[in-house]
Design an enzyme around this catalytic site. Sequence first.
Site, PDB file in Angstrom:
ATOM      1  N   CYS A   1       0.864  -1.186   0.000  1.00 33.19           N
ATOM      2  CA  CYS A   1       0.000   0.000   0.000  1.00 33.19           C
ATOM      3  C   CYS A   1       0.898   1.232   0.000  1.00 33.19           C
ATOM      4  O   CYS A   1       1.663   1.466   0.938  1.00 33.19           O
ATOM      5  CB  CYS A   1      -0.927   0.016   1.212  1.00 33.19           C
ATOM      6  SG  CYS A   1      -1.828   1.583   1.357  1.00 33.19           S
TER       7      CYS A   1
ATOM      8  N   CYS B   1       0.451   3.624   2.981  1.00 33.22           N
ATOM      9  CA  CYS B   1       1.060   3.100   4.214  1.00 33.22           C
ATOM     10  C   CYS B   1       2.545   3.408   4.215  1.00 33.22           C
ATOM     11  O   CYS B   1       3.103   3.838   5.225  1.00 33.22           O
ATOM     12  CB  CYS B   1       0.860   1.588   4.324  1.00 33.22           C
ATOM     13  SG  CYS B   1      -0.724   1.096   5.025  1.00 33.22           S
TER      14      CYS B   1
ATOM     15  N   HIS C   1      -3.821   1.690   8.187  1.00 32.38           N
ATOM     16  CA  HIS C   1      -4.417   1.310   6.912  1.00 32.38           C
ATOM     17  C   HIS C   1      -5.925   1.112   7.074  1.00 32.38           C
ATOM     18  O   HIS C   1      -6.371   0.170   7.729  1.00 32.38           O
ATOM     19  CB  HIS C   1      -3.778   0.033   6.371  1.00 32.38           C
ATOM     20  CG  HIS C   1      -4.303  -0.344   5.016  1.00 32.38           C
ATOM     21  ND1 HIS C   1      -3.892   0.288   3.860  1.00 32.38           N
ATOM     22  CD2 HIS C   1      -5.225  -1.265   4.640  1.00 32.38           C
ATOM     23  CE1 HIS C   1      -4.537  -0.235   2.827  1.00 32.38           C
ATOM     24  NE2 HIS C   1      -5.353  -1.185   3.262  1.00 32.38           N
TER      25      HIS C   1
ATOM     26  N   ASN D   1     -13.148  10.181  -2.343  1.00 34.61           N
ATOM     27  CA  ASN D   1     -13.670   9.206  -3.299  1.00 34.61           C
ATOM     28  C   ASN D   1     -13.779   7.861  -2.584  1.00 34.61           C
ATOM     29  O   ASN D   1     -12.797   7.373  -2.029  1.00 34.61           O
ATOM     30  CB  ASN D   1     -12.732   9.093  -4.504  1.00 34.61           C
ATOM     31  CG  ASN D   1     -12.637  10.399  -5.282  1.00 34.61           C
ATOM     32  OD1 ASN D   1     -13.631  11.095  -5.446  1.00 34.61           O
ATOM     33  ND2 ASN D   1     -11.446  10.744  -5.750  1.00 34.61           N
TER      34      ASN D   1
ATOM     35  N   GLY E   1     -14.345   6.971  -8.182  1.00 36.16           N
ATOM     36  CA  GLY E   1     -13.029   7.457  -8.611  1.00 36.16           C
ATOM     37  C   GLY E   1     -11.887   7.107  -7.680  1.00 36.16           C
ATOM     38  O   GLY E   1     -10.771   7.585  -7.863  1.00 36.16           O
TER      39      GLY E   1
ATOM     40  N   HIS F   1      -8.190   8.596   2.170  1.00 33.70           N
ATOM     41  CA  HIS F   1      -7.546   9.912   2.092  1.00 33.70           C
ATOM     42  C   HIS F   1      -8.573  10.967   1.739  1.00 33.70           C
ATOM     43  O   HIS F   1      -9.546  10.699   1.038  1.00 33.70           O
ATOM     44  CB  HIS F   1      -6.419   9.908   1.048  1.00 33.70           C
ATOM     45  CG  HIS F   1      -6.837   9.377  -0.288  1.00 33.70           C
ATOM     46  ND1 HIS F   1      -6.923   8.016  -0.557  1.00 33.70           N
ATOM     47  CD2 HIS F   1      -7.212   9.999  -1.429  1.00 33.70           C
ATOM     48  CE1 HIS F   1      -7.313   7.837  -1.809  1.00 33.70           C
ATOM     49  NE2 HIS F   1      -7.511   9.024  -2.350  1.00 33.70           N
TER      50      HIS F   1
HETATM   51  P1  5GP Z   1      -8.118   8.606  -5.431  1.00 32.90           P
HETATM   52  O1  5GP Z   1      -8.391   8.531  -6.901  1.00 32.90           O
HETATM   53  O2  5GP Z   1      -7.837   7.234  -4.854  1.00 32.90           O
HETATM   54  O3  5GP Z   1      -9.162   9.365  -4.663  1.00 32.90           O
HETATM   55  O4  5GP Z   1      -6.827   9.481  -5.258  1.00 32.90           O
HETATM   56  C1  5GP Z   1      -5.548   8.959  -5.239  1.00 32.90           C
HETATM   57  C2  5GP Z   1      -4.610  10.148  -5.370  1.00 32.90           C
HETATM   58  O5  5GP Z   1      -3.330   9.739  -4.947  1.00 32.90           O
HETATM   59  C3  5GP Z   1      -4.469  10.644  -6.800  1.00 32.90           C
HETATM   60  O6  5GP Z   1      -4.810  12.033  -6.847  1.00 32.90           O
HETATM   61  C4  5GP Z   1      -3.000  10.410  -7.133  1.00 32.90           C
HETATM   62  O7  5GP Z   1      -2.437  11.426  -7.924  1.00 32.90           O
HETATM   63  C5  5GP Z   1      -2.361  10.332  -5.759  1.00 32.90           C
HETATM   64  N1  5GP Z   1      -1.187   9.475  -5.688  1.00 32.90           N
HETATM   65  C6  5GP Z   1      -1.069   8.201  -6.171  1.00 32.90           C
HETATM   66  N2  5GP Z   1       0.151   7.693  -5.896  1.00 32.90           N
HETATM   67  C7  5GP Z   1       0.819   8.668  -5.205  1.00 32.90           C
HETATM   68  C8  5GP Z   1       2.130   8.744  -4.647  1.00 32.90           C
HETATM   69  O8  5GP Z   1       2.932   7.819  -4.726  1.00 32.90           O
HETATM   70  N3  5GP Z   1       2.467   9.905  -4.018  1.00 32.90           N
HETATM   71  C9  5GP Z   1       1.595  10.949  -3.905  1.00 32.90           C
HETATM   72  N4  5GP Z   1       2.027  12.035  -3.265  1.00 32.90           N
HETATM   73  N5  5GP Z   1       0.344  10.913  -4.418  1.00 32.90           N
HETATM   74  C10 5GP Z   1      -0.039   9.793  -5.061  1.00 32.90           C
HETATM   75 ZN    ZN Z   2      -2.402   1.599   3.518  1.00 28.80          ZN
END
Ligand code: 5GP
Ligand code: ZN
Length: 111
Positions: free
Chosen positions: A5, A8, A47, A84, A90, A97
């Site tokens: 993850c 995490c 997590h 989301n 999404g 988060h």
């Molecule tokens: P979700 O679509 O799950 O609501 O948002 C996931 C967010 O995590 C996306 O906006 C994506 O750009 C961000 N993200 C994915 N991997 C990483 C990472 O390794 N580092 C950071 N800082 N953001 C990430």
């Molecule tokens: Zn996690």
Amino acid sequence: MSDNCIFCKIANGQIPTDFVYENKNVVVFRDINPQAPVHLLVVPKVHIETLNDLNDKELSAELFCAIKEATKKLGINEYRTVINTGKTAGQEVFHLHIHVMAGRDFSWPAG
Ligand code: 5GP
Ligand code: ZN
């Protein structure tokens, strides 16, 4: 801590990351693919896959407080928050988060 993850690993220091804000249970860092000039992610250190799995009222409050602490620190008082929950909404990273975005106009209703 869940293996494989990414959040995490970030939240628990395995991937070095600059935190905009951190306390015992929550971290705030910048999104790697920002959708606004400021795009923060507010993330619990434990997590939790989705909002549906958040059953800890104290942690829920801490997540909200972390939004306020991080935005206050950056001098921001107008922002869009998004959670989301699930694929159709999404969600791509299945570690809870809260997105906090600022620095541009946002339309409503959201698409
Ligand atoms: P979700 O679509 O799950 O609501 O948002 C996931 C967010 O995590 C996306 O906006 C994506 O750009 C961000 N993200 C994915 N991997 C990483 C990472 O390794 N580092 C950071 N800082 N953001 C990430
Ligand atoms: Zn996690």
